[in-house]
Scaffold this motif. Sequence first.
Motif, PDB file in Angstrom:
ATOM      1  N   VAL A  76       0.846  -1.197   0.000  1.00  0.00           N
ATOM      2  CA  VAL A  76       0.000   0.000   0.000  1.00  0.00           C
ATOM      3  C   VAL A  76       0.886   1.254   0.000  1.00  0.00           C
ATOM      4  O   VAL A  76       0.629   2.212  -0.729  1.00  0.00           O
ATOM      5  CB  VAL A  76      -0.952  -0.001   1.216  1.00  0.00           C
ATOM      6  CG1 VAL A  76      -1.737   1.294   1.307  1.00  0.00           C
ATOM      7  CG2 VAL A  76      -1.885  -1.200   1.158  1.00  0.00           C
ATOM      8  N   LEU A  77       1.936   1.215   0.802  1.00  0.00           N
ATOM      9  CA  LEU A  77       2.849   2.353   0.878  1.00  0.00           C
ATOM     10  C   LEU A  77       3.533   2.590  -0.468  1.00  0.00           C
ATOM     11  O   LEU A  77       3.622   3.728  -0.942  1.00  0.00           O
ATOM     12  CB  LEU A  77       3.883   2.125   1.973  1.00  0.00           C
ATOM     13  CG  LEU A  77       4.909   3.231   2.162  1.00  0.00           C
ATOM     14  CD1 LEU A  77       4.230   4.526   2.566  1.00  0.00           C
ATOM     15  CD2 LEU A  77       5.930   2.836   3.187  1.00  0.00           C
ATOM     16  N   LEU A  78       3.999   1.523  -1.106  1.00  0.00           N
ATOM     17  CA  LEU A  78       4.655   1.664  -2.406  1.00  0.00           C
ATOM     18  C   LEU A  78       3.692   2.205  -3.454  1.00  0.00           C
ATOM     19  O   LEU A  78       4.075   3.021  -4.297  1.00  0.00           O
ATOM     20  CB  LEU A  78       5.250   0.332  -2.851  1.00  0.00           C
ATOM     21  CG  LEU A  78       6.463  -0.145  -2.055  1.00  0.00           C
ATOM     22  CD1 LEU A  78       6.898  -1.535  -2.510  1.00  0.00           C
ATOM     23  CD2 LEU A  78       7.605   0.832  -2.161  1.00  0.00           C
ATOM     24  N   ALA A  79       2.437   1.767  -3.410  1.00  0.00           N
ATOM     25  CA  ALA A  79       1.440   2.276  -4.359  1.00  0.00           C
ATOM     26  C   ALA A  79       1.211   3.776  -4.150  1.00  0.00           C
ATOM     27  O   ALA A  79       1.133   4.544  -5.114  1.00  0.00           O
ATOM     28  CB  ALA A  79       0.132   1.511  -4.213  1.00  0.00           C
ATOM     29  N   GLU A  80       1.123   4.203  -2.899  1.00  0.00           N
ATOM     30  CA  GLU A  80       0.917   5.628  -2.611  1.00  0.00           C
ATOM     31  C   GLU A  80       2.145   6.457  -2.960  1.00  0.00           C
ATOM     32  O   GLU A  80       2.026   7.568  -3.460  1.00  0.00           O
ATOM     33  CB  GLU A  80       0.534   5.841  -1.142  1.00  0.00           C
ATOM     34  CG  GLU A  80      -0.898   5.524  -0.844  1.00  0.00           C
ATOM     35  CD  GLU A  80      -1.869   6.295  -1.722  1.00  0.00           C
ATOM     36  OE1 GLU A  80      -1.694   7.512  -1.929  1.00  0.00           O
ATOM     37  OE2 GLU A  80      -2.829   5.679  -2.213  1.00  0.00           O
ATOM     38  N   LEU A  81       3.326   5.909  -2.702  1.00  0.00           N
ATOM     39  CA  LEU A  81       4.542   6.630  -3.072  1.00  0.00           C
ATOM     40  C   LEU A  81       4.660   6.758  -4.590  1.00  0.00           C
ATOM     41  O   LEU A  81       5.082   7.804  -5.092  1.00  0.00           O
ATOM     42  CB  LEU A  81       5.778   5.936  -2.495  1.00  0.00           C
ATOM     43  CG  LEU A  81       5.987   6.095  -0.987  1.00  0.00           C
ATOM     44  CD1 LEU A  81       7.169   5.259  -0.518  1.00  0.00           C
ATOM     45  CD2 LEU A  81       6.167   7.546  -0.599  1.00  0.00           C
ATOM     46  N   SER A  82       4.261   5.736  -5.333  1.00  0.00           N
ATOM     47  CA  SER A  82       4.306   5.849  -6.795  1.00  0.00           C
ATOM     48  C   SER A  82       3.278   6.863  -7.291  1.00  0.00           C
ATOM     49  O   SER A  82       3.535   7.599  -8.245  1.00  0.00           O
ATOM     50  CB  SER A  82       4.101   4.485  -7.454  1.00  0.00           C
ATOM     51  OG  SER A  82       2.775   4.046  -7.290  1.00  0.00           O
ATOM     52  N   ARG A  83       2.119   6.945  -6.636  1.00  0.00           N
ATOM     53  CA  ARG A  83       1.138   7.987  -6.977  1.00  0.00           C
ATOM     54  C   ARG A  83       1.730   9.370  -6.705  1.00  0.00           C
ATOM     55  O   ARG A  83       1.535  10.301  -7.489  1.00  0.00           O
ATOM     56  CB  ARG A  83      -0.142   7.834  -6.145  1.00  0.00           C
ATOM     57  CG  ARG A  83      -1.052   6.739  -6.599  1.00  0.00           C
ATOM     58  CD  ARG A  83      -2.365   6.727  -5.818  1.00  0.00           C
ATOM     59  NE  ARG A  83      -3.154   7.879  -6.235  1.00  0.00           N
ATOM     60  CZ  ARG A  83      -3.656   8.777  -5.402  1.00  0.00           C
ATOM     61  NH1 ARG A  83      -3.465   8.685  -4.116  1.00  0.00           N
ATOM     62  NH2 ARG A  83      -4.358   9.789  -5.850  1.00  0.00           N
ATOM     63  N   ALA A  84       2.441   9.494  -5.602  1.00  0.00           N
ATOM     64  CA  ALA A  84       3.046  10.790  -5.250  1.00  0.00           C
ATOM     65  C   ALA A  84       4.109  11.178  -6.267  1.00  0.00           C
ATOM     66  O   ALA A  84       4.201  12.339  -6.673  1.00  0.00           O
ATOM     67  CB  ALA A  84       3.642  10.723  -3.845  1.00  0.00           C
ATOM     68  N   VAL A  85       4.913  10.208  -6.701  1.00  0.00           N
ATOM     69  CA  VAL A  85       5.959  10.485  -7.688  1.00  0.00           C
ATOM     70  C   VAL A  85       5.341  10.918  -9.017  1.00  0.00           C
ATOM     71  O   VAL A  85       5.868  11.793  -9.705  1.00  0.00           O
ATOM     72  CB  VAL A  85       6.874   9.246  -7.862  1.00  0.00           C
ATOM     73  CG1 VAL A  85       7.778   9.387  -9.070  1.00  0.00           C
ATOM     74  CG2 VAL A  85       7.688   9.026  -6.602  1.00  0.00           C
ATOM     75  N   ARG A  86       4.198  10.338  -9.363  1.00  0.00           N
ATOM     76  CA  ARG A  86       3.521  10.702 -10.615  1.00  0.00           C
ATOM     77  C   ARG A  86       2.751  12.015 -10.491  1.00  0.00           C
ATOM     78  O   ARG A  86       2.181  12.491 -11.463  1.00  0.00           O
ATOM     79  CB  ARG A  86       2.557   9.590 -11.043  1.00  0.00           C
ATOM     80  CG  ARG A  86       3.274   8.331 -11.504  1.00  0.00           C
ATOM     81  CD  ARG A  86       2.306   7.335 -12.143  1.00  0.00           C
ATOM     82  NE  ARG A  86       1.112   7.083 -11.374  1.00  0.00           N
ATOM     83  CZ  ARG A  86       0.919   6.037 -10.568  1.00  0.00           C
ATOM     84  NH1 ARG A  86       1.866   5.140 -10.423  1.00  0.00           N
ATOM     85  NH2 ARG A  86      -0.210   5.885  -9.916  1.00  0.00           N
ATOM     86  N   GLY A  87       2.706  12.600  -9.283  1.00  0.00           N
ATOM     87  CA  GLY A  87       2.017  13.880  -9.088  1.00  0.00           C
ATOM     88  C   GLY A  87       0.524  13.754  -8.879  1.00  0.00           C
ATOM     89  O   GLY A  87      -0.214  14.718  -9.066  1.00  0.00           O
ATOM     90  N   GLN A  88       0.055  12.596  -8.455  1.00  0.00           N
ATOM     91  CA  GLN A  88      -1.378  12.363  -8.285  1.00  0.00           C
ATOM     92  C   GLN A  88      -1.851  12.532  -6.845  1.00  0.00           C
ATOM     93  O   GLN A  88      -3.017  12.324  -6.569  1.00  0.00           O
ATOM     94  CB  GLN A  88      -1.735  10.961  -8.788  1.00  0.00           C
ATOM     95  CG  GLN A  88      -1.493  10.788 -10.268  1.00  0.00           C
ATOM     96  CD  GLN A  88      -1.707   9.363 -10.725  1.00  0.00           C
ATOM     97  OE1 GLN A  88      -1.647   8.428  -9.942  1.00  0.00           O
ATOM     98  NE2 GLN A  88      -1.946   9.200 -12.011  1.00  0.00           N
ATOM     99  N   ASN A  89      -0.980  12.892  -5.945  1.00  0.00           N
ATOM    100  CA  ASN A  89      -1.351  13.122  -4.550  1.00  0.00           C
ATOM    101  C   ASN A  89      -1.242  14.624  -4.288  1.00  0.00           C
ATOM    102  O   ASN A  89      -0.149  15.182  -4.245  1.00  0.00           O
ATOM    103  CB  ASN A  89      -0.429  12.321  -3.618  1.00  0.00           C
ATOM    104  CG  ASN A  89      -0.876  12.368  -2.179  1.00  0.00           C
ATOM    105  OD1 ASN A  89      -1.439  13.353  -1.712  1.00  0.00           O
ATOM    106  ND2 ASN A  89      -0.613  11.295  -1.460  1.00  0.00           N
ATOM    107  N   ARG A  90      -2.382  15.284  -4.110  1.00  0.00           N
ATOM    108  CA  ARG A  90      -2.415  16.739  -3.988  1.00  0.00           C
ATOM    109  C   ARG A  90      -1.610  17.250  -2.791  1.00  0.00           C
ATOM    110  O   ARG A  90      -0.893  18.242  -2.891  1.00  0.00           O
ATOM    111  CB  ARG A  90      -3.863  17.215  -3.884  1.00  0.00           C
ATOM    112  CG  ARG A  90      -4.007  18.728  -3.988  1.00  0.00           C
ATOM    113  CD  ARG A  90      -5.430  19.199  -3.805  1.00  0.00           C
ATOM    114  NE  ARG A  90      -5.933  19.027  -2.459  1.00  0.00           N
ATOM    115  CZ  ARG A  90      -5.600  19.796  -1.414  1.00  0.00           C
ATOM    116  NH1 ARG A  90      -4.753  20.783  -1.583  1.00  0.00           N
ATOM    117  NH2 ARG A  90      -6.116  19.584  -0.232  1.00  0.00           N
TER     118      ARG A  90
END
Length: 174
Positions: A76-90
């Motif tokens: 779950v953490l890796l999925a959220e970190l990859s979202r953050a790297v892609r700029g999808q976490n506001r």
Amino acid sequence: MTDEKQKTGAERGGPRKAALELCFVSFIGIVVSAGFVVALNYDIVSARAPLFIMVPLLFLIAAQLLQTRAATEQDVLLAELSRAVRGQNRKVNVAIGFIAWMALLLALIFVMGHYAGMAAFMFVLLRLVSKESTRLSVCVTVGVTIVVYLLFEHVFNIELYRGLLFRLFAGFDF
């Protein structure tokens, strides 16, 4: 039941907050580590206070990273970190934007010195980000810079860093 203030990002708000918390605490850890390395080059008298503060702070940062990491599932953490790297976490985007502005301020101070760097940064924030009028931006920038100059140079008798350009034109060795 744990106290609400002691909960990690994963316990308070899920993996998104845990990812943001890990990124932020990691960034703070990098900055403190860099400050620690720089403080090692100071005279021992000057290095006592920074080292006295940074050593326990590094242990606290490491403990917070371990606690947050332990409270979050790895996939779950890796999925959220990859979202953050892609700029999808506001929230991560906002934090990165803030860090970028502070890095710009640091770069301006390093190159131009405290007064010119602070004035340039303030003008950019007032004029371009806040969309204030040019007149107000110039007046506030000049006024605050003069007040800071008078306080540090004349009241506190502290000479602030003049900048790389000043040192270059003044003929200082690097």
